[in-house]
Every structure is written in C-alpha cells, then in structure tokens.
Write an enzyme that holds these catalytic residues in place. Structure first.
Site, PDB file in Angstrom:
ATOM      1  N   LEU A  26       0.832  -1.209   0.000  1.00  0.00           N
ATOM      2  CA  LEU A  26       0.000   0.000   0.000  1.00  0.00           C
ATOM      3  C   LEU A  26       0.858   1.246   0.000  1.00  0.00           C
ATOM      4  CD1 LEU A  26      -2.838  -0.733   2.561  1.00  0.00           C
ATOM      5  CD2 LEU A  26      -3.074  -0.348   0.119  1.00  0.00           C
ATOM      6  N   GLY A  27       1.926   1.206   0.750  1.00  0.00           N
ATOM      7  CA  GLY A  27       2.763   2.390   0.819  1.00  0.00           C
ATOM      8  C   GLY A  27       3.930   2.144   1.745  1.00  0.00           C
ATOM      9  N   GLY A  57       6.902   4.271   4.281  1.00  0.00           N
ATOM     10  CA  GLY A  57       7.297   5.550   4.840  1.00  0.00           C
ATOM     11  C   GLY A  57       7.768   5.344   6.252  1.00  0.00           C
ATOM     12  N   GLY A  58       8.305   6.409   6.826  1.00  0.00           N
ATOM     13  CA  GLY A  58       8.779   6.308   8.201  1.00  0.00           C
ATOM     14  C   GLY A  58       9.656   5.087   8.352  1.00  0.00           C
ATOM     15  N   VAL A  84       3.636  -0.722   4.537  1.00  0.00           N
ATOM     16  CA  VAL A  84       2.247  -1.110   4.801  1.00  0.00           C
ATOM     17  C   VAL A  84       1.732  -1.931   3.630  1.00  0.00           C
ATOM     18  CG1 VAL A  84      -0.073  -0.306   5.311  1.00  0.00           C
ATOM     19  CG2 VAL A  84       1.898   0.984   6.137  1.00  0.00           C
ATOM     20  N   ASP A 116       3.749  13.418  15.684  1.00  0.00           N
ATOM     21  CA  ASP A 116       4.040  13.511  14.246  1.00  0.00           C
ATOM     22  C   ASP A 116       2.759  13.802  13.476  1.00  0.00           C
ATOM     23  OD1 ASP A 116       5.574  13.495  11.952  1.00  0.00           O
ATOM     24  OD2 ASP A 116       5.419  11.320  11.679  1.00  0.00           O
TER      25      ASP A 116
END
Lengths: 185, 608
Positions: B110-111, B113-114, B118, B227
């Site tokens: 899905l994606g 980051g950090g 995911v 955040d």
C-alpha cells in the site's frame, strides 16, 4: 567477508561518501562532523565484522552499511565533542540516517525486472562516483541543487557564496559531470 | 581534494549571471524558457546553448541517485500508508517477495514511509481487508527500530474505538518481525486532499476540530502523537478523517520514552520548536496542538507552514491571510495561536483548540453594508453540485467535512480610469474583504472560482431585462453552438481575462445576475432549456427601499445575510421583504432544488 561481499561493499564507497556529504551540508548538522574518513572507517569495520552480516540482497547490505556508518559517526562525535555532547544533534543524525537508509532500501527494493534494476543501480553508482570526484565546492553545489533540489538562493547561502558564484560552481560541476557521465567530449 | 579556485573570466562572469537568473526563475516556478534567457543575454547564445545541452545530458543521469538519496517520499504516491502502488503482485518476478504472516493473505504494497512498509492484506478468518504494517528489514532491523514499532502498536491499541483514530485490529510477531493489522482506510490522505488547494474556512475548521477531538482522546490515554501532519491523516471513502501513524508516539510522563524521530528532518514544518530542538522533557500536549495548528494552516492555505530553512531558529510564520486572503481573521488567530513558537502560548490542550474552533464555527459571518448610488446590479454566484442533472433530487445539505465544496469570490477593480491590474495604482479587492464595498460606477468586477475538486462549470448572465445569456463555456453569448463543458478547477471571468472585467454600468434599471453552476456532470443536451425557464421566472428585482447596497452570503446552501449587529437571517426564516434575499430564495427554489450549492456570495448595488 566473502570476496564477493567485500567487493560489493567497496562499490558503495562513493555512494556513502555522497550521502555523508549530503548530511554534512544540512543546516542542522553542518560542520558538526566533518571528518572525511567516516566512509573509510565504515568500510573497514564492515570488512572486520563481515561475519555479522546475515542478509543476501543489496538492500540488506546497504542497511547494514548504514548501521555501521551510524555507529562510526556516533563514535566520531563522541571523540570530537567529548566535553559537550549534543544529544539532540545525535538524535537528528540518527533520524536522518535511518530515514535515508529507509528510503534507499525502498528505492533498491522497488519492483523492476532484473535487467532494469541492474541498469538503474549502475547509473546510480556511476553518478555517485562522478559527483564524489568533483572539486569540493562544485560537488557541494551539485549535491545541494541537483540532489537536494534546493533553490539557488539557499544553495548560495549554505555555500557562503553569492548566487552568481553559486551558479558558476553549478555550471562547472555539471559540465564536468557531463564529461564523466557521457561519451561526448 | 583540490580546492576550487578557478579564476572567472568576464565572459564567464556574465554567463553565471545569466544562469543565476535562469535558476532563480525556475525556483520561482516560472518555467523559464531558454529563449527568454537568450533574449536577455543575446551575446551569450553559444555558451548558453552548450550549457543547456550539458544540463540536458546530465540531468537524467543524476535522476536515479537523486531519487535514491531523497530522504522524503519521492512523490505523494509514496507517502506513508497511502496506496497507489499496484495492489496486486502481478509482476511475475518481483524484486522483493511479499512477506508471509499466518492468518493473513498479503495482497500487495500500500505504501512505505517512516520506519515501515504497509501492505494490503486479507485477514483470512474475518474475511476482511486490512492494512498490515511491518517494520522495514524485519529481523534485520535494529532493536531500537523494533522497540519503536512495538510502542506504536501498544499506543494505538490503547486508543481503540475512537471514530477518528485508525484502529489496530491485531498485532504480533512472525519470524522475528513484528507486525500490526490495522483498519483499512482507502480515501487517501489529507495531504492529497488539500495540497495547493485551500479549503473553505468552515470546512477546514470543522475537520480540524474533529482531529483535535481525536488527539485529546489520545492525550487522555497519556499518549502523545508527536508527528501530526496532513500525510498522517487518512480519509475514508466518505471523507471521515482518521489520525494514523503513531510511529513516534510516546507515553506521557514516561521518562523512558523513545525520543528518536524519523521525521524531525523530513517534515520540519509540522514539528514544534521544542521537538525540533530535541528537548524531549518539554515535548508535551502543546506539541500536538502545534501539529494540529499546522494541519489547519495547510488546509487554509494549501501550503505547509514553513518556517524553513532552519527549524531550530524558525523564521516568523507567514500568516494564513497573507497566503489566502479569504481566511477569516478569527480563524487565522486560532491557527496562529496553535502554532505559537512558545508552548505556553498555544492552546493549553487539544480540547481547548477544539472548543475554540467550534466557537468560530458557531459565530455568524459579518459583512458590512454601506451606501452610495441608480442602477441596480445583482451579481449572484452559485456554486452548485448536483448528482445527475435536473432529474435528481437536491443533494442534501451536507455539513460533513468532505461535502462537495468550492470557493468563489468576486474581485472588484476600482475605477475605470486606471487601466489594467498591472497598473500598481489600481486596487483590486475581494468582495469578502470589508472595504470592497461600496462600489462605484466604472468599477470593474471579475469573478474568480476555485473548486477543490475540478467540476464541470457553466456560467449564465441574466441582464437587467431578465434575459439569460450564456457566457461560459459559450463564447459568443449564444445558446446555439454550445461547446462541450470542460472540467475545471479554476476560472476567471470574463473568460481567461486578467486585464478586464465587467464594468459597472451606469443608469441601467433593474438587476443583473451572474449565475455560476459547478456540477459533477455536464449539462445534458437540452439542459439549458429548463435552466432558461427557471431563470426567466426570476425577473428584475429592485433593492429594498432606502437601501443602496447589500451583500448576501450562502453558507451550505442556505441564503444568509448579515448586517452589522443584526446577525444572520435567511429569507425562509424571516420572510423579511428584502428583494435581494427574495431573489436569492427564488434562485434557490428554481435552481437550488436542482443543484446544491455550498458557498457563494452575491451583492447588489444602486448607482448614482
């Protein structure tokens, strides 16, 4: 370290050097760790502790090298600022490296055919080597403008130059890169 | 390494001057062409051509390195937990195999980051789609990274069941790699929903208040988010916001909190100074209030509240109204208070911020009415969104933050003697700015429309005699030869005109009306007939006796006017025989039953 792994780690030298320079040029971290031997030390430790590496892929190797680089930087800062350690700075550095390592890992892991992937990695390493070989100020101008994507005014401010002079560094840096990266004269 | 001490010849000096101009123009977003630079520096044509050729050759060769070393997501598509990567692992030879977790069927990425990745997955025994978050490099990750991941899982699990917080459904560890399964939220993030497209003030305030509720809920469970930013607010398909990514969460009052932040450098705009400075003892609830203020700022301006370059020595923030003059002063005050540099100057809690926002939402809009002037002109702009034209029932008035909305306003250029807006002496004001009224004969008006989702738009002018003429996208004021409507997000009328407007005519009796319809679908082939019939019934309308000027605002489909000190009133509610109000009510009756408009303004004016 197996000969092949040893060779792979060595191939990332220029990339790591450009990465370190990029961090050194960031305003929060600037000038706080300026040893140019960080990458040398990193590769040395990788060599000495090769038995600790458990991964197989490029991404895993890089993540591991970044981890070592982070330790090297910590040690370096502990030495340099023994009197006045800056916990916040170390944390920012940690964060920056973790984020950079993350992103690089992601970049390397993005789906592509093996041929595309090999080609892209080749380009990436060639570009890093070419930038690493530029004279310092041209390199810094190219890192800030072409890798960080900063506005010219910001590039000039960080280099302590006028905008015109920063544009000149950029021009000479890019012309040199063309000579290295293309077959044209 | 050699030091760069190359001498610069006069010619090179001039070349660098030209290039600096080129780069500056590019920085300003002007997309400078080589021709424009050549025109300024004709004597350098050869050198510039050579240089641009070098640039063209080098740029693509640096791209992979630039992408690889970029420490922020390369494009919004790669933002945290957002999903536009291929959902199905269709590639026969993926470079990275998908992980396996017992009880889940991993469907795709899905994606990223950090610190994590995911995945979209199906939870087999519940037969539902979930988002599974895993730590990058799994068991190769550092112990610190794993500890942080577990903190997030525990933090969110404690916040279960809040409607505006992404829920954790399951968490655990497989093959040395921790994971957590979360509610699948598929409407994108707030970052995409408002990037470069300011939201109407009330919609922004309403959404920020919901987020403040969620954050207050977390604080009451002793959890700081730390955040908060638009990319970490996900939207469901129906627009319900949900706070996500507690990856940097910390227990309040827990000295052993994890203080390393993967985001401090990545999104400094949303990080309060005390956090950017790495003073963890000072990071408390006001830090999250700051993050909420940043989100509100982003919604109101379409921009991040950037104090760059150095988060440790922040520059004064550009006030929202300097970016978007339509932001009400009261809301700007709330936003800037939440973004105060000193934590003590912010709202004391997320709840206090939510209260402040709701007070703003409850208050009436004030618009000064002033007097002057013979001809009577009414300019009515209606932002309308229908489901399917004419036949469908009206879209119900929807107060949820994601209702269809747009923003339109009228700009008044003062005085016909001063030609062209480029003339520095010419003054342009938006009607919502209080001193835009009274207008004078000869003033020019322009209508500007911004829709936060591109729509089909058509515009009809109803003249003083009550005759309706099309003026957009029809070019020649004729109902025949009607071109297809375009989907647009922005429009300036008269069409495309920057230098001209409609002039306030002298001595024309009656009322003129400009009707703007923004729709999800274009008008059907015979749509204008019904439209014309509805409009013909309006007829000319005078101003109320003794009144020389008035303005009316629409809020969420309701015609509202506010006179100083008298509060809002609607024609339906008061039946006060104000012709302006009556006309608007008629418009609503004749047209508004077919469309629903979210926000519009109209005004009326009597010339001398």
């Amino acid at each position: 370290m197996s000969p092949s792994l040893d060779g792979s780690a060595e191939r990332y030298r220029a990339l790591l050097r450009v990465q370190v320079r990029k961090l050194q040029l960031s305003p929060t971290l600037a000038k706080r760790f300026d040893s140019s031997d960080l990458v040398q030390e990193t590769l040395l430790r990788a060599h000495q502790h090769h038995d600790q590496f458990r991964g197989q892929t490029d991404a895993q190797l890089l993540a591991w090298l970044y981890e070592i680089l982070r330790n090297v930087i910590h040690d370096e800062m502990a030495k340099a600022h023994a009197q006045k350690r800056d916990a916040a700075l170390e944390q920012s550095l940690d964060a920056a490296l973790a984020s950079a390592s993350d992103h690089l890992g992601k970049y390397l892991a993005v789906q592509a055919s093996p041929a595309e992937w090999a080609e892209r990695k080749e380009q990436l390493l060639r570009a890093a080597e070419a930038i690493d070989r530029l004279p310092e100020e041209q390199r810094d101008a190219v890192v800030l403008r072409d890798l960080e994507g900063l506005p010219l005014a910001e590039v000039a401010a960080r280099l302590g130059r006028t905008e015109k002079s920063a544009a000149g560094l950029l021009r000479r840096g890019r012309e040199a890169l063309r000579r290295t990266l293309t077959d044209e004269p | 390494m050699p030091v760069d001490l190359q001498p610069v010849s006069p010619r090179e000096d001039r070349l660098d001057e030209a290039l600096a101009a080129y780069e500056r123009a590019a920085d300003a977003g002007e997309a400078p062409t080589r021709d424009s630079i050549l025109a300024l520096f004709p004597d350098l044509a050869d050198d510039l051509a050579r240089y641009f050729a070098a640039l063209k050759a080098v740029s693509p060769r640096l791209a992979p390195l630039r992408e690889a070393l970029r420490d922020r997501p390369a494009s919004p598509d790669l933002g945290p937990t957002r999903s536009h990567l291929p959902a199905e692992p269709s590639d026969p030879a993926p470079a990275r195999p998908l992980p396996t977790i017992p009880g889940y069927e991993i469907l795709g990425v899905l994606g990223e980051g950090g610190m994590g990745i995911v995945y979209k997955a199906r939870q087999v025994h519940m037969d539902r789609v979930v988002a599974v978050k895993m730590i990058r490099f799994g068991r190769f990750a550092s112990e610190q990274a794993r500890a942080r991941f577990r903190t997030e899982a525990r933090a969110v699990a404690r916040l279960d069941q809040h409607p505006h917080i992404v829920r954790v459904l399951d968490s655990g560890e497989h093959d040395g790699s921790p994971f957590m399964a979360m509610e699948y939220v598929d409407g994108g993030s707030l970052k995409d929903a408002a990037d470069g497209q300011p939201w109407p003030a009330k919609k922004a305030a309403a959404l920020a208040a919901l987020l403040a509720d969620a954050v207050e809920h977390a604080h009451r469970h002793n959890i700081l988010h730390r955040d908060l930013k638009p990319a970490n607010v996900l939207l469901t398909a129906t627009g319900v916001p949900k706070v996500s990514d507690f990856g940097l969460a910390r227990w309040l009052g827990d000295g052993a909190g994890l203080t390393v932040s993967g985001q401090v450098l990545g999104t400094p705009a949303f990080v309060p100074p005390e956090q950017a400075d790495g003073r963890p003892d000072e990071v408390g609830p006001p830090a999250d209030v700051y993050g909420l203020g940043g989100i509100l700022y982003f919604l109101l301006t379409g921009r991040v509240p950037n104090r760059a370059p150095d988060p440790k020595h922040p520059l004064p923030l550009v006030p929202p109204r300097a970016v978007n003059p339509r932001v009400p002063k009261a809301l700007e005050r709330i936003c800037l208070k939440a973004l105060a540099t000193v934590p003590d100057e912010r709202h004391a809690s997320a709840e206090a911020l939510a209260d402040d926002l709701r007070r703003f939402l409850a208050r009436p809009r004030h618009l000064a009415l002033a007097g002057a002037a013979a001809a009577c002109l009414l300019l009515a702009c209606v932002v309308a969104g229908g489901l399917s034209l004419m036949r469908s029932p009206p879209t119900p008035v929807d107060l949820t933050p994601m209702s269809l909305s747009g923003f339109i306003d009228v700009r008044v250029w003062e005085g016909k003697d001063v030609q062209g807006p480029r003339n520095p002496h010419r003054k342009g004001l938006y009607l919502h700015q209080l001193d835009a009224l009274p207008m004078k004969i000869g003033d020019q008006v322009q209508v500007e429309v911004k829709l936060n989702k591109p729509r089909f738009v058509c515009v009809v002018w109803i003249d003083a005699a009550g005759e309706a003429k099309p003026c957009y996208p029809w070019r020649d004021f004729s109902w025949d030869k009607r071109p297809a409507e375009n989907v647009i997000a922005e429009l300036t009328l008269p069409q495309g005109a920057i230098d001209e407007g409609w002039e306030m005519a002298e001595g024309v009796p009656g009322m003129e009306t400009l009707l703007l319809l923004a729709r999800e679908t274009p008008l059907p082939a015979d749509g204008e007939k019904e439209l014309r019939a509805a409009l013909a019934e309006l007829g000319p309308q005078p101003l109320q006796d003794g009144r020389t000027e008035a303005a009316v605002w629409f809020e969420n489909g309701t015609v509202v006017t506010a006179e100083t000190g008298r509060g809002p009133k609607s024609y339906e509610a008061t039946r006060i025989d104000d012709p302006l109000l009556r006309t608007q009510a008629l418009l609503r009756e004749k047209v508004g039953v077919l469309f629903s408009y979210t926000r519009a303004v109209s005004f009326s004016f009597r010339g001398k």
